[in-house]
Each structure stands twice: as structure tokens, then as C-alpha cells.
Design an enzyme around this catalytic site. Structure first.
Site, short mmCIF file in Angstrom:
data_model
loop_
_atom_site.label_atom_id
_atom_site.label_comp_id
_atom_site.label_asym_id
_atom_site.label_seq_id
_atom_site.Cartn_x
_atom_site.Cartn_y
_atom_site.Cartn_z
N GLU A 155 0.80 -1.22 0.00
CA GLU A 155 0.00 0.00 0.00
C GLU A 155 0.84 1.28 0.00
O GLU A 155 0.33 2.35 -0.30
CB GLU A 155 -0.95 -0.01 1.19
CG GLU A 155 -0.28 0.04 2.54
CD GLU A 155 -1.16 -0.56 3.64
OE1 GLU A 155 -1.14 -1.79 3.79
OE2 GLU A 155 -1.83 0.19 4.33
N ALA A 156 2.11 1.16 0.33
CA ALA A 156 2.97 2.35 0.27
C ALA A 156 3.22 2.77 -1.18
O ALA A 156 3.85 3.79 -1.43
CB ALA A 156 4.29 2.09 0.98
#
Lengths: 274, 348
Positions: free
Chosen positions: A52-53
Site C-alpha cells: 500500500e505504500a
């Protein structure tokens, strides 16, 4: 006769087997990253691992420290941002994600925020992070549990499972049809959710675990599948992969922490710096 | 007031000038490479009363909360030392009632910054949140945590979050020029959004580089100079967290911090040793080397793995070709001026 394995290894392997070739996979921190690497190495070479980064299509060479650890790989295909990682999930591009469990109820709703009163908690857990977003819109969600607890009522609903059960999730209009937790994998077995009632039941049990062992943790009358099977034991290739890639993960959190800490102390001592 | 073109200064000066008690303060970094020296300097200066924004709190949030600098926290994730039996400064402050927290999901929190960054008053978020206690249990934001509106196109309920425009962002990046063009690469997270949503931006970098380097790689620039207020060169500025291309996470220091953070007293001792007794980052690094030897830091230094350069070249960079003719009209300067005269287009 295959190699002996640890329960942490069995869990990592069971998680890895959920990843199919060509899946778009969102990996969370910890055990799923090892599972992702294992799947890609052994049975799903075209799986697209993402975090998700904003890291898309990465191949970790060492176990990442966290969900933004690009230093665990040698480059990756696309560096996007967190906003885009979630909107692509909302749009339905994510096939599978993995979430850890703090508290779970029989319909797969999760609490990773607080134990006790939310505003003055007995125990403040990390929070949602991306969990509520992912379980809402990923096609499949696999839950993993080490040290969490089964409860009748969650102290806080962080991430939506099947809500009150039955068709409540699908009929709410808030989620893609058919989404929701697909499996819960613990160190005792693999739980699935009844097609109609959406209540969890024990589908597979790990070798040498009894049904009574599994029931012990659960405050409600656990349903057991008529076709209860034994979890397929890990292959040597799977065990070897984990031990080479992430020996600490094979040990499990507490032993790895103990040994890791002793190693730090030893190094300090050798430098005469304790 | 017009900003000065060159913005290089020290961390104490930047914090003194641009961070005020009671500010809405945002930590720009996400999980990795956090702006440790700026956090330390805020604590050293005893600034307080913040509403703190953090996409994912690690030791940055823990330290600011333990220092008593934070009244309200907007976040999605807080760290906890030592599992269930451990603790955290955030947990202690919540129990004591000295801290209020507003929990969002990663997407919801980031959506508030995206709205702020682009000048919108709100951002649409995913409707599934309505089934959770993140939506139902609200703290200091009350009704304004989420509001539901009707989509004018589909008629469906749409959940929104309000824009966030923090007063000041503190952020660490790999490199910047003296004007404040800041370059960051690696896990992008919400770093650009956090900085650009904010009114003021204080940035530290591993190195200040020549502007030519920035101009040959504009795709890495996340903050353009006109938005930056202070630029501070701080090598090892994110230690013990990692900075891509510079150094890895320091597990020794992490370990010491994790052990300390479980209790307020030990965390206070950690802060006395590493924050208050070290006047700046150089003093912190000197103290570290004195305690553990320089070998530890050397082991963390990243081996280079360079990105392939992007080719920004073009066929020509002058309007005039090798014969002194304008590429569009095929005329020389003299011919153009004669033509203008001839057509009566020139005036005294």
C-alpha cells in the site's frame, strides 16, 4: 517422510497456497510478505506483489521490515502513491489481500484498534492502517491469526467481515458482491465461512491438532465441516524456501526476538560497548 | 510576504520560525525515513499543544506524545512496543486522558490530504466505511469526521472526509537544492500529499545538491521550491529509520527504543540521552559512535543501486539552426527585421 516444520512455517505456507498465479496481491507486513515471496518462487511466478505504500510488482530478496521497505528488493516495476494503491483496490483490481487479526467474531468482522473502551482503552492496538479499506474491496481476503482472540462481540469494529451474517454484507450495497473474508488461517487450522449463514467453520485442521484444541479458543459452539480434512503438510521445498528466505519467520516472533536480541548484546559485548 | 529564494538554515532556526504552539503539525514521512531530527528539535524547543497528523506513527509520534507536545492525534496506525504485554506513549496518554485520537483508515486519512493539497473542501471515500466503528465512533472531529452526501450523478450515498490543510509539515527527503526543490524516491506513500496540503514546509535532506542535479531529474521532485520554507542538510537525519540509497534501518537503536517505549520512565531516559543531551544531529551521531563504535553505522551504509538515467534530451535547444536561420520561418534575424520594416509593422 518430509522435514519437520514449525507451526509458524505451516501458517506461512498455508497463506502462500492461497496466492494463485497471475493474482494481483496486496501484502501486509510480517508473515504475508514471506508467504508472497514463497508463492512467487514456487507456484505463482506471475503473481504481482504490491504494497500500500505504492510499490507495485516487487520481489523481496530479504524479508521487508515493514510495508514501505523498498530496500528489501532490487527495484520494482512501478512507484505509485498510497492514494492510488487504494483507489485501484476500490476499482476491483486487487485479487487478494491478507490481514492480521486482533479480535475476530464468528462472521469475520475484525478489531485491530482497541481492547476495552475505545476512548480510554485497556489496550491500544495499532488501528486500521489499510485493513478496513482492503477487506472492503479486495476480491478475496485471507485472515491470519497469531496471538489474536475469538470473541462473541468485538470491542470495536475496525474492518468489516460479513457484518451480522447471512446476506447482510452483500445486501448492504456498500461492498462488491461476493467479497469478504474467504479464510481464516491460524496455528490450529483453516476456517472458512458458510456459504449461506456466513458463520465461520473449521474446514481443515493442522496435523496433530485435535478438534477439541481448536474449539478451546472459541467462545461459541464452533461448526465443524462434515468434510473436515487435514491440512496438507508442508513440502521440503516450501520449508527450505522459508528457512533460506526468512529464518526468523520460521522461528516465530518471540523466539526470533529472543535470539535477535541476544545477538545484538553479543555484538555490543565484542565491541566492548555494553 | 515574499519568501526568500534561498532557504537554507539550521534546524533550530527553522523550528523556531515556522512551528508555533498549537499548530496543526503533520509528519510528512510514512513508515520509512522519518524526519527524526526535526521531531527531536521540536521536543528540544518545548513546543506544544499540537494537533498532530501522522499517516502511520512510529517513533516520531511516540516521542512527540511522550514529550507532552500533542493534544490531539489524527492517524491510522500507532506503534506498540512489546506486543500485548508492552505499551506505548499513545496508549498511556489516552488512558490518562491527556490525548484525544481520531482514527481513520489509510485511504481516508490520505484522502483528507489529497483534498487539502488540491484545494477541494472534501474528498470522496469508500462507502464500506459506514459499516465500521471508524465511521460510528468519533472523537474531537464529531460530525465533521465523515459526512454523507448524495452523488448528483448516481443518486447514491457518498461518504466524504473534510480536507486537511495542516499549518506546517516536517519532512525528510534524500536531496534538495538550496531553493527548496526537494527530491524523494522509494515508497511514495502519502509524502507529497502531506507536504503539499500544508501551509508551511520544513524539509531536511541527506544532502543539498546543485540545482543542475534537480533539473536533470524533475520526476523525483515532490516539493517545488516555491512551496518550501526551510531547507536543512542533515546527514543521518532519519536515523534510526532508513533512507533509501543512504542507510538501512538501525536494528540496534530500534531495539533500544522499543524496549524503552514500553514505559514512560524508560522512554524519558531514552529522550534525555538521545534528544535533550544531544544539541543537534551531529552531537547525536557523535554520542552514538562514542557508545557503540563507528562500525555500527558503517554497516548500515547503502551500497549504490542507481536508477537508469531518464533521457531528457532533444534534437535542438535553439530556435536558430546551424545556418543562423529560424527553424519555423527559415529566415535569418536580418531577413526577419527587414520583412517587419517592409510590411510597416515597426513603430518608433
Amino acid at each position: 517422510m518430509t522435514k519437520k516444520y514449525t507451526l509458524d512455517e505451516l501458517l506461512i505456507i498455508a497463506v502462500a497456497r492461497e496466492i494463485k498465479d497471475y493474482d494481483n496481491v496486496i501484502l501486509g507486513v510480517g508473515l504475508p510478505t514471506t508467504s508472497g515471496a514463497l508463492a512467487k518462487a514456487l507456484h505463482a511466478p506471475q503473481a504481482n506483489l504490491m504494497m500500500e505504500a505504492g510499490m507495485i510488482d516487487f520481489e523481496p530478496l530479504i524479508p521487508p521490515n515493514h510495508i514501505a521497505d523498498v530496500m528489501a528488493c532490487k527495484g520494482y516495476a512501478c512507484a505509485t502513491d498510497l492514494f492510488t494503491a487504494f483507489t485501484m483496490t476500490y476499482r476491483g483490481f486487487v485479487d487478494i489481500c491478507f490481514l492480521g487479526v486482533g479480535q475476530i467474531d464468528k462472521f469475520g468482522n475484525l478489531n485491530t484498534t482497541a481492547i476495552g473502551d475505545y476512548y480510554k482503552p485497556d489496550l491500544r492496538l495499532p488501528g486500521s492502517g489499510g485493513a478496513a479499506d482492503f477487506i472492503s474491496y479486495s476480491q478475496r481476503t485471507v485472515l491470519t491469526m497469531r496471538g489474536g482472540e475469538f470473541v462473541e462481540d468485538l470491542d470495536y469494529v475496525t474492518s468489516p467481515g460479513y457484518l451480522g451474517g447471512g446476506d447482510e454484507r452483500d445486501s448492504s450495497g456498500l461492498f462488491p458482491q461476493g467479497s469478504g473474508p474467504t479464510k481464516l488461517i491460524t496455528q490450529k487450522g483453516i476456517f472458512e465461512f458458510d456459504h449461506k449463514t456466513k458463520e465461520m467453520f473449521l474446514a481443515e485442521i493442522h496435523p496433530r491438532i485435535t478438534v477439541e484444541d481448536a474449539r478451546k479458543d472459541i467462545p461459541w459452539e464452533l461448526n465443524i465441516s462434515d468434510k473436515l480434512t487435514e491440512t496438507k503438510p508442508p513440502s521440503d521445498a516450501e520449508i527450505n524456501f522459508i528457512r533460506n528466505f526468512a529464518p526468523a519467520a520460521a522461528m516465530g516472533r518471540s523466539l526470533a526476538a529472543e535470539v535477535g536480541f541476544a545477538n545484538l548484546l553479543k555484538e555490543l559485548e565484542e565491541r566492548g560497548k555494553t | 510576504m515574499t519568501k526568500p529564494i534561498e532557504k537554507v538554515m539550521s534546524a533550530p532556526e527553522a523550528i523556531e520560525r515556522f512551528v508555533k504552539d498549537g499548530d496543526h503539525l503533520i509528519i510528512g514521512n510514512y513508515t520509512v525515513g522519518t524526519c527524526m531530527e526535526l521531531v527531536f528539535e521540536i521536543i528540544r524547543q518545548g513546543k506544544q499543544g499540537f494537533t498532530l497528523y501522522s499517516q502511520s506513527g512510529i517513533l516520531d509520534v511516540e516521542l512527540l506524545v511522550a514529550a507532552g507536545a500533542v493534544e490531539k492525534l489524527v492517524t491510522t496506525y500507532v506503534m506498540r512496543s512489546g506486543g500485548r504485554s508492552g505499551g506505548s506513549a499513545v496508549e498511556r496518554a489516552l488512558k490518562e486522558g491527556s490525548l484525544q485520537i481520531e482514527d481513520y483508515t489509510n485511504y481516508n486519512y490520505n484522502a483528507r490530504l489529497m483534498a487539502g493539497m488540491h484545494g477541494f473542501s472534501f474528498m470522496q471515500v469508500f462507502e464500506g466505511i459506514m459499516a465500521t466503528d471508524l465511521f460510528k465512533k468519533r472523537s474531537f472531529m464529531g460530525e465533521d469526521k465523515y459526512r454523507v452526501i448524495k452523488c448528483p450523478y448516481t443518486g447514491k450515498d457518498v461518504v466524504t472526509v473534510p480536507a486537511a490543510t495542516p499549518d506546517v509539515c516536517i519532512v525528510h527527503v534524500q536531496r534538495a537544492d538550496k531553493f527548496g526543490n526537494a527530491q524523494y524516491w522509494g515508497a511514495i506513500g502519502s509524502v507529497p500529499a502531506a507536504a503539499l496540503a500544508s501551509k508551511r514546509i520544513i524539509l531536511t535532506c541527506e544532502e543539498i545538491v546543485d540545482t543542475g542535479i534537480i533539473r536533470s531529474s524533475p520526476h523525483h521532485t515532490i516539493i517545488p521550491a516555491f512551496r518550501a520554507d526551510a531547507v536543512i542538510e542533515v546527514p543521518w537525519g532519519a536515523h534510526p529509520t532508513e533512507v533509501v540509497g543512504h542507510y538501512n534501518q538501525d536494528k540496534l537503536m530500534w531495539g533500544l527504543f522499543i524496549m524503552a517505549a514500553a514505559r514512560q520512565e524508560s522512554l524519558q531516559e531514552w529522550m534525555d540521552e538521545w534528544v535533550f543531551n544531544c544539541r543537534d544531529r551531529q552531537a547525536y551521531i557523535d554520542h552514538y559512535v562514542e557508545r557503540f563504535g563507528s562500525g555500527w553505522l558503517q554497516k548500515l551504509v547503502a551500497k549504490p543501486f542507481y536508477s537508469a538515467p531518464a533521457n531528457y534530451g532533444s534534437a535542438f535547444l535553439s530556435t536558430w539552426d546551424e545556418h543562423g536561420k529560424d527553424r519555423g520561418t527559415g529566415l535569418t534575424m536580418e531577413e526577419i527585421e527587414n520583412l517587419l520594416e517592409e510590411r510597416g509593422l515597426l513603430h518608433d
